[in-house]
Design a protein around this motif. Sequence first.
Motif, mmCIF file in Angstrom:
data_model
loop_
_atom_site.group_PDB
_atom_site.id
_atom_site.type_symbol
_atom_site.label_atom_id
_atom_site.label_comp_id
_atom_site.label_asym_id
_atom_site.label_seq_id
_atom_site.Cartn_x
_atom_site.Cartn_y
_atom_site.Cartn_z
ATOM 1 N N GLN A 41 0.401 -1.366 -0.113
ATOM 2 C CA GLN A 41 0.005 0.172 -0.074
ATOM 3 C C GLN A 41 1.063 1.349 0.132
ATOM 4 O O GLN A 41 1.812 1.316 0.264
ATOM 5 C CB GLN A 41 -0.931 0.006 1.170
ATOM 6 C CG GLN A 41 -1.871 -0.951 1.397
ATOM 7 C CD GLN A 41 -2.911 -0.970 0.345
ATOM 8 O OE1 GLN A 41 -3.135 -0.035 0.121
ATOM 9 N NE2 GLN A 41 -3.199 -2.237 -0.067
ATOM 10 N N TYR A 42 0.360 1.685 -0.555
ATOM 11 C CA TYR A 42 1.137 4.027 -0.908
ATOM 12 C C TYR A 42 1.439 4.474 0.611
ATOM 13 O O TYR A 42 0.246 4.925 0.824
ATOM 14 C CB TYR A 42 0.667 4.639 -1.861
ATOM 15 C CG TYR A 42 1.573 5.674 -1.899
ATOM 16 C CD1 TYR A 42 3.564 5.705 -2.622
ATOM 17 C CD2 TYR A 42 1.050 6.952 -1.526
ATOM 18 C CE1 TYR A 42 3.551 6.567 -2.399
ATOM 19 C CE2 TYR A 42 1.921 7.553 -1.245
ATOM 20 C CZ TYR A 42 3.161 7.667 -2.091
ATOM 21 O OH TYR A 42 4.093 9.054 -1.776
ATOM 22 N N HIS A 43 2.618 4.478 1.207
ATOM 23 C CA HIS A 43 1.899 6.116 2.399
ATOM 24 C C HIS A 43 3.920 6.255 2.119
ATOM 25 O O HIS A 43 4.724 5.795 1.716
ATOM 26 C CB HIS A 43 2.444 4.759 3.686
ATOM 27 C CG HIS A 43 1.477 3.667 3.906
ATOM 28 N ND1 HIS A 43 -0.028 3.919 4.225
ATOM 29 C CD2 HIS A 43 1.259 2.761 3.098
ATOM 30 C CE1 HIS A 43 -0.091 3.445 4.137
ATOM 31 N NE2 HIS A 43 -0.237 2.262 4.369
ATOM 32 N N ALA A 44 3.922 7.454 1.862
ATOM 33 C CA ALA A 44 4.609 8.139 1.508
ATOM 34 C C ALA A 44 5.613 8.198 2.566
ATOM 35 O O ALA A 44 7.009 7.991 2.020
ATOM 36 C CB ALA A 44 3.935 10.151 1.716
ATOM 37 N N ASP A 45 5.607 7.700 3.779
ATOM 38 C CA ASP A 45 6.998 7.853 4.652
ATOM 39 C C ASP A 45 7.312 6.408 4.574
ATOM 40 O O ASP A 45 9.028 6.177 5.088
ATOM 41 C CB ASP A 45 6.223 8.031 6.197
ATOM 42 C CG ASP A 45 5.283 7.453 6.219
ATOM 43 O OD1 ASP A 45 4.418 6.263 5.694
ATOM 44 O OD2 ASP A 45 5.167 6.817 7.519
ATOM 45 N N GLN A 46 7.095 5.490 3.793
ATOM 46 C CA GLN A 46 8.038 4.442 4.080
ATOM 47 C C GLN A 46 8.099 4.200 2.394
ATOM 48 O O GLN A 46 8.665 3.064 2.172
ATOM 49 C CB GLN A 46 6.726 2.879 4.320
ATOM 50 C CG GLN A 46 6.227 3.050 5.414
ATOM 51 C CD GLN A 46 5.183 1.865 5.559
ATOM 52 O OE1 GLN A 46 4.555 0.812 5.207
ATOM 53 N NE2 GLN A 46 4.796 1.997 7.916
ATOM 54 N N THR A 47 7.848 5.531 1.223
ATOM 55 C CA THR A 47 7.888 4.585 0.262
ATOM 56 C C THR A 47 9.528 4.471 -0.102
ATOM 57 O O THR A 47 10.052 4.103 -0.707
ATOM 58 C CB THR A 47 7.437 5.404 -1.129
ATOM 59 O OG1 THR A 47 6.306 5.585 -0.431
ATOM 60 C CG2 THR A 47 7.679 5.691 -2.322
ATOM 61 N N GLU A 80 2.043 7.759 -6.202
ATOM 62 C CA GLU A 80 1.087 7.131 -4.825
ATOM 63 C C GLU A 80 0.060 6.979 -6.564
ATOM 64 O O GLU A 80 -0.299 8.300 -7.504
ATOM 65 C CB GLU A 80 0.112 7.766 -4.433
ATOM 66 C CG GLU A 80 -1.309 8.038 -3.418
ATOM 67 C CD GLU A 80 -1.623 8.485 -2.339
ATOM 68 O OE1 GLU A 80 -2.393 9.105 -1.792
ATOM 69 O OE2 GLU A 80 -1.187 9.956 -2.269
ATOM 70 N N ARG A 82 -2.526 8.084 -8.491
ATOM 71 C CA ARG A 82 -4.801 9.009 -8.065
ATOM 72 C C ARG A 82 -5.616 9.085 -9.424
ATOM 73 O O ARG A 82 -5.680 10.008 -9.377
ATOM 74 C CB ARG A 82 -3.942 10.081 -7.376
ATOM 75 C CG ARG A 82 -3.563 10.529 -6.234
ATOM 76 C CD ARG A 82 -3.653 11.313 -5.478
ATOM 77 N NE ARG A 82 -3.370 11.841 -4.148
ATOM 78 C CZ ARG A 82 -3.599 12.426 -3.277
ATOM 79 N NH1 ARG A 82 -3.431 13.729 -3.711
ATOM 80 N NH2 ARG A 82 -3.579 12.287 -2.184
ATOM 81 N N THR A 110 -3.290 1.413 -4.954
ATOM 82 C CA THR A 110 -2.506 2.400 -4.275
ATOM 83 C C THR A 110 -1.401 2.931 -4.903
ATOM 84 O O THR A 110 -1.026 4.568 -4.532
ATOM 85 C CB THR A 110 -2.600 2.550 -2.536
ATOM 86 O OG1 THR A 110 -2.106 1.155 -2.936
ATOM 87 C CG2 THR A 110 -3.841 1.720 -2.151
ATOM 88 N N LEU A 111 -0.507 2.246 -5.497
ATOM 89 C CA LEU A 111 0.764 2.938 -5.829
ATOM 90 C C LEU A 111 0.543 2.803 -6.976
ATOM 91 O O LEU A 111 0.444 1.568 -8.488
ATOM 92 C CB LEU A 111 1.513 2.675 -4.735
ATOM 93 C CG LEU A 111 1.851 1.368 -4.991
ATOM 94 C CD1 LEU A 111 2.782 0.103 -6.211
ATOM 95 C CD2 LEU A 111 2.814 0.897 -3.310
#
Length: 123
Positions: A41-47, A80, A82, A110-111
């Motif tokens: 799943q897309y998470h900006a802090d884990q990318t 991400e 979108r 999500t990504l």
Amino acid sequence: MERKKVENTYITHPSYKDKFRPQPVKEILREVLTAKLDQAQYHADQTPVLTKAVADEVKDRLKELHLPRYKLIVQVVIGEQRGQGVRVGSRCFWDGDTDTCVSEVYRNETLFCVATAYGIYVY
């Protein structure tokens, strides 16, 4: 410590069997992207961590191809999803006879990910 002197070989092209071939590289990219990102799943802090993990695994798998005298470079972009359009470009100065790049795109809910592997022959 004594350095071992290496003589010049003057080899300017890889042998036919040692060339960087796009098809096996594309398969490696596809396998790694699917394995690493299928449930992601897309998470900006884990990318950044995920991007490095994907790039490292691709590079490790490319090393298993045992391509002598090739410098392997892997670039991975994750963003991400979108519904937007994204263009990823690169520019290189290289020898069209020996150097090659291969890209693969992966998308889930999500990504998106664009992975590119470069094989640069070192003379």
